[in-house]
Design an enzyme around this catalytic site. Structure first.
Site, PDB file in Angstrom:
ATOM      1  N   ARG A 264       1.968 -15.721 -21.578  1.00 55.98           N
ATOM      2  CA  ARG A 264       1.904 -16.091 -19.933  1.00 55.98           C
ATOM      3  C   ARG A 264       2.346 -14.743 -19.283  1.00 55.98           C
ATOM      4  O   ARG A 264       2.035 -14.477 -18.255  1.00 55.98           O
ATOM      5  CB  ARG A 264       3.051 -16.958 -19.801  1.00 55.98           C
TER       6      ARG A 264
ATOM      7  N   ARG B  74      13.840 -27.067 -11.020  1.00 54.88           N
ATOM      8  CA  ARG B  74      13.077 -26.330 -10.322  1.00 54.88           C
ATOM      9  C   ARG B  74      12.356 -27.326  -9.168  1.00 54.88           C
ATOM     10  O   ARG B  74      11.172 -27.145  -8.892  1.00 54.88           O
ATOM     11  CB  ARG B  74      12.122 -25.401 -11.076  1.00 54.88           C
TER      12      ARG B  74
ATOM     13  N   ASP C 127      15.379 -13.269 -14.951  1.00 56.19           N
ATOM     14  CA  ASP C 127      14.728 -12.941 -15.923  1.00 56.19           C
ATOM     15  C   ASP C 127      14.801 -11.706 -16.905  1.00 56.19           C
ATOM     16  O   ASP C 127      13.884 -11.816 -17.854  1.00 56.19           O
ATOM     17  CB  ASP C 127      13.177 -12.432 -15.148  1.00 56.19           C
TER      18      ASP C 127
ATOM     19  N   CYS D 207      11.037 -28.124 -15.827  1.00 52.71           N
ATOM     20  CA  CYS D 207      10.627 -27.220 -16.770  1.00 52.71           C
ATOM     21  C   CYS D 207      11.737 -26.771 -17.881  1.00 52.71           C
ATOM     22  O   CYS D 207      12.985 -27.244 -17.738  1.00 52.71           O
ATOM     23  CB  CYS D 207       9.741 -25.991 -16.545  1.00 52.71           C
TER      24      CYS D 207
ATOM     25  N   LYS E 243       3.504  -9.654 -13.059  1.00 52.76           N
ATOM     26  CA  LYS E 243       2.877 -11.205 -12.902  1.00 52.76           C
ATOM     27  C   LYS E 243       3.551 -11.802 -11.815  1.00 52.76           C
ATOM     28  O   LYS E 243       2.396 -12.365 -11.145  1.00 52.76           O
ATOM     29  CB  LYS E 243       3.603 -11.746 -14.436  1.00 52.76           C
ATOM     30  N   ASN E 244       4.791 -11.576 -11.600  1.00 50.36           N
ATOM     31  CA  ASN E 244       5.231 -12.338 -10.383  1.00 50.36           C
ATOM     32  C   ASN E 244       4.795 -12.189  -8.915  1.00 50.36           C
ATOM     33  O   ASN E 244       4.962 -12.310  -8.234  1.00 50.36           O
ATOM     34  CB  ASN E 244       6.820 -12.471 -10.443  1.00 50.36           C
TER      35      ASN E 244
HETATM   36  N1  EPU Z   1      15.254 -24.015  -5.599  1.00 46.05           N
HETATM   37  C1  EPU Z   1      15.351 -25.297  -4.749  1.00 46.05           C
HETATM   38  N2  EPU Z   1      14.474 -25.649  -4.086  1.00 46.05           N
HETATM   39  C2  EPU Z   1      13.006 -25.119  -3.682  1.00 46.05           C
HETATM   40  C3  EPU Z   1      13.025 -23.903  -4.496  1.00 46.05           C
HETATM   41  C4  EPU Z   1      14.117 -23.442  -5.446  1.00 46.05           C
HETATM   42  O1  EPU Z   1      16.445 -26.022  -5.194  1.00 46.05           O
HETATM   43  O2  EPU Z   1      12.461 -25.819  -2.985  1.00 46.05           O
HETATM   44  C5  EPU Z   1      16.107 -23.644  -6.638  1.00 46.05           C
HETATM   45  C6  EPU Z   1      15.259 -23.405  -7.947  1.00 46.05           C
HETATM   46  O3  EPU Z   1      15.415 -24.777  -8.665  1.00 46.05           O
HETATM   47  C7  EPU Z   1      16.303 -22.186  -8.704  1.00 46.05           C
HETATM   48  C8  EPU Z   1      16.517 -21.391  -7.649  1.00 46.05           C
HETATM   49  O4  EPU Z   1      16.185 -22.218  -6.189  1.00 46.05           O
HETATM   50  O5  EPU Z   1      17.739 -22.694  -9.162  1.00 46.05           O
HETATM   51  C9  EPU Z   1      15.599 -20.293  -7.586  1.00 46.05           C
HETATM   52  O6  EPU Z   1      14.415 -20.611  -7.497  1.00 46.05           O
HETATM   53  P1  EPU Z   1      13.064 -19.590  -7.059  1.00 46.05           P
HETATM   54  O7  EPU Z   1      12.332 -20.805  -6.116  1.00 46.05           O
HETATM   55  O8  EPU Z   1      13.512 -18.265  -6.473  1.00 46.05           O
HETATM   56  O9  EPU Z   1      12.144 -19.564  -8.281  1.00 46.05           O
HETATM   57  P2  EPU Z   1      10.644 -19.329  -8.326  1.00 46.05           P
HETATM   58  O10 EPU Z   1       9.934 -18.956  -7.058  1.00 46.05           O
HETATM   59  O11 EPU Z   1      10.419 -21.099  -8.907  1.00 46.05           O
HETATM   60  C10 EPU Z   1      10.518 -16.922  -9.460  1.00 46.05           C
HETATM   61  C11 EPU Z   1       9.933 -16.486 -10.706  1.00 46.05           C
HETATM   62  C12 EPU Z   1      10.685 -16.556 -11.668  1.00 46.05           C
HETATM   63  C13 EPU Z   1      11.945 -16.216 -11.700  1.00 46.05           C
HETATM   64  C14 EPU Z   1      12.690 -16.856 -10.360  1.00 46.05           C
HETATM   65  C15 EPU Z   1      14.025 -16.379  -9.802  1.00 46.05           C
HETATM   66  C16 EPU Z   1       7.640 -16.443 -10.185  1.00 46.05           C
HETATM   67  C17 EPU Z   1       6.153 -16.857 -10.346  1.00 46.05           C
HETATM   68  N3  EPU Z   1       8.690 -16.926 -10.789  1.00 46.05           N
HETATM   69  O12 EPU Z   1      10.420 -18.477  -9.754  1.00 46.05           O
HETATM   70  O13 EPU Z   1      10.074 -15.971 -12.988  1.00 46.05           O
HETATM   71  O14 EPU Z   1      12.913 -16.536 -12.608  1.00 46.05           O
HETATM   72  O15 EPU Z   1      11.748 -16.616  -9.095  1.00 46.05           O
HETATM   73  O16 EPU Z   1      14.058 -14.821  -9.732  1.00 46.05           O
HETATM   74  O17 EPU Z   1       7.864 -15.309  -9.204  1.00 46.05           O
HETATM   75  C18 EPU Z   1       9.567 -15.741 -15.351  1.00 46.05           C
HETATM   76  O18 EPU Z   1       8.865 -14.680 -14.692  1.00 46.05           O
HETATM   77  O19 EPU Z   1       9.683 -15.851 -16.332  1.00 46.05           O
HETATM   78  C19 EPU Z   1      10.336 -16.471 -14.079  1.00 46.05           C
HETATM   79  C20 EPU Z   1      10.598 -17.810 -14.474  1.00 46.05           C
END
Ligand code: EPU
Length: 417
Positions: A396, A121, A304, A116, A22-23
């Site tokens: 999802r 996030r 995850d 969320c 998915k990701n």
């Molecule tokens: N963060 C910030 N500012 C930003 C972006 C992120 O503070 O601009 C923080 C977030 O709040 C979090 C940390 O950085 O505390 C890491 O977040 P990241 O941006 O890496 O997560 P994401 O891209 O929103 C993806 C996966 C998540 C997975 C995380 C961490 C996708 C679509 N989602 O989320 O997957 O947990 O990376 O590996 O790729 C899931 O599949 O269940 C899921 C939540």
């Protein structure tokens, strides 16, 4: 509303194939917006999140269709530059259209996702990076508006490694003028998959999978042909299922190179993990040993997989400490596990899991995707019947989950409430 009913206590055995990730699929499908033409992406999982991508791409003016697992996106003149609130709130990854739209069309309007179930996030690091590349960003009635005639290369340091931020900026930088360097970038395998896909489109991305990613912008890209990598989190979930049911499962398509931390922790817990050609086989231990876990960005233990491991540790022969360091609120499954007899206490980012001899089936509620997987695993190991409501979270991110588990000997049914 549907719910899932699990008759627990069966050892799972056999072979199961993991679906496309998915990701990895989500950013790849948004990357198609970067180039006109017909894009073909194979091994796309049939999930609710992918249905949301279909809606979003159609809203923007792209044509989407399926041929078995082959997902086709026809990108011509895009008629919209807006990702509306209704779609972004059902799937936060919708913010990944920001980079591609801005790079290709010079503007994008994307609803701010808000908080969320697993934490606040924010997307501040995505926006800071785009600003460094010359975008003007404003906030208007809950929407981020970004504009740039043409983005330019920049040196961008992420305060924390962000998966989505790295992906958004990699996509944007592919069509920017000049070279962009992303420092302290996220190293997740899905980022490597996206970089490979972008390079197939004619982009020049180097270093993906390390902390420094360099993208030399090009003037145009061509349509994508790509096969999505296997889902390492789905694979990890089946591996824990083998351990928690004292079963024996071969997970076809699981790539040990993506699962280092998970394999190592399963071995510490007493499971036998055999890295085979094309997959990984896991044999569960007679009694699960307690294991401490700290979630950190890849190659550390993935957040995850935290909830699924907590289900396993709740049956450990001692006390395990689980530290969640990526998201601030990712322990929603704890209260549900407690309803099944688990002995867990939380203090801030740390959960103390005192292993119990057995779990008892109970009605429980899924709160997010991985929490749902945790409850399925707990239900598989528990005595009697577990009923999980709000299963739309599960849909999802897990394709045909009950069918796959049932093929391994589980007794799971889905019913309408
Ligand atoms: N963060 C910030 N500012 C930003 C972006 C992120 O503070 O601009 C923080 C977030 O709040 C979090 C940390 O950085 O505390 C890491 O977040 P990241 O941006 O890496 O997560 P994401 O891209 O929103 C993806 C996966 C998540 C997975 C995380 C961490 C996708 C679509 N989602 O989320 O997957 O947990 O990376 O590996 O790729 C899931 O599949 O269940 C899921 C939540």
């Amino acid at each position: 509303m549907e719910k899932i009913i699990i008759h627990g206590g069966r050892r799972l055995r056999g072979e199961v194939r993991v679906s496309g990730a998915k990701n990895a699929a989500l950013p790849l499908l948004f990357a198609t917006l970067l180039a006109p033409g017909v894009h073909r992406v194979d091994n796309v999982p049939r999930l609710r999140d992918i249905a949301t991508v279909e809606k979003l791409l159609s809203t923007l003016g792209a044509g989407v269709s399926w041929r078995d697992d082959l997902f086709e996106v026809e990108v011509g003149e895009l008629r919209e530059v807006e990702a509306p609130y209704d779609l972004v709130r059902t799937m936060r990854a919708s913010v990944l259209v920001l980079g591609p739209l801005l790079a290709r069309l010079g503007q994008a309007r994307v609803s701010l996702p808000g908080g969320c179930a697993i934490g606040a996030r924010p997307i501040n690091l995505h926006l800071k990076g785009l600003e460094a590349m010359g975008a003007r960003i404003t906030l208007d009635h809950g929407y981020v508006e970004a504009r740039a005639k043409r983005l330019h290369g920049a040196r961008i340091y992420f305060d924390i490694p962000t998966v989505g931020g790295t992906e958004n900026l990699m996509m944007a930088a592919s069509l920017a003028k000049g070279t962009t360097v992303l420092e302290n970038a996220a190293c997740e395998p899905e980022i490597v998959d996206l970089a490979e896909a972008l390079n197939k489109m004619g982009a020049r991305v180097e270093g993906a999978g390390t902390e420094t990613v360099t993208i030399e912008g090009v003037d145009e890209l061509r349509p994508l042909r790509h096969t999505v990598m296997a889902d390492r989190i789905e694979a990890g979930t089946f591996m824990v299922a083998a351990a928690i049911t004292r079963g024996d499962i071969r997970v076809e398509g699981a790539d040990p190179a993506h699962l280092g931390a998970v394999i190592s922790k399963l071995r510490e817990a007493g499971a036998e993990v055999i890295e085979e050609q094309g997959g990984v086989r896991v044999r569960g231990p007679r009694r699960v040993l307690p294991v401490d876990i700290k979630t950190i960005p890849h190659p550390g233990f993935p957040t995850d997989m935290q909830a699924q491991f907590m289900a396993l540790m709740s049956l450990g022969s001692g006390t395990s400490i689980i530290n969640e360091n990526v998201f601030e609120n990712r322990f929603m499954h704890v209260c549900e596990l407690q309803r099944m007899g688990a002995d867990i206490s939380i203090e801030g980012h740390m959960a103390t899991v005192k292993g119990v001899r057995g779990l008892l089936g109970a009605p429980v509620m899924a709160t997010d995707l991985r929490a749902s997987a945790c409850l399925i695993l707990a239900g598989l190991a528990a005595e009697n019947t577990t009923e999980i409501s709000r299963v739309y979270h599960l849909d999802r991110g897990y394709e045909r989950i009950e069918e796959k588990f049932n093929s391994l000997g589980a007794a799971i049914e889905r019913v309408r409430e």
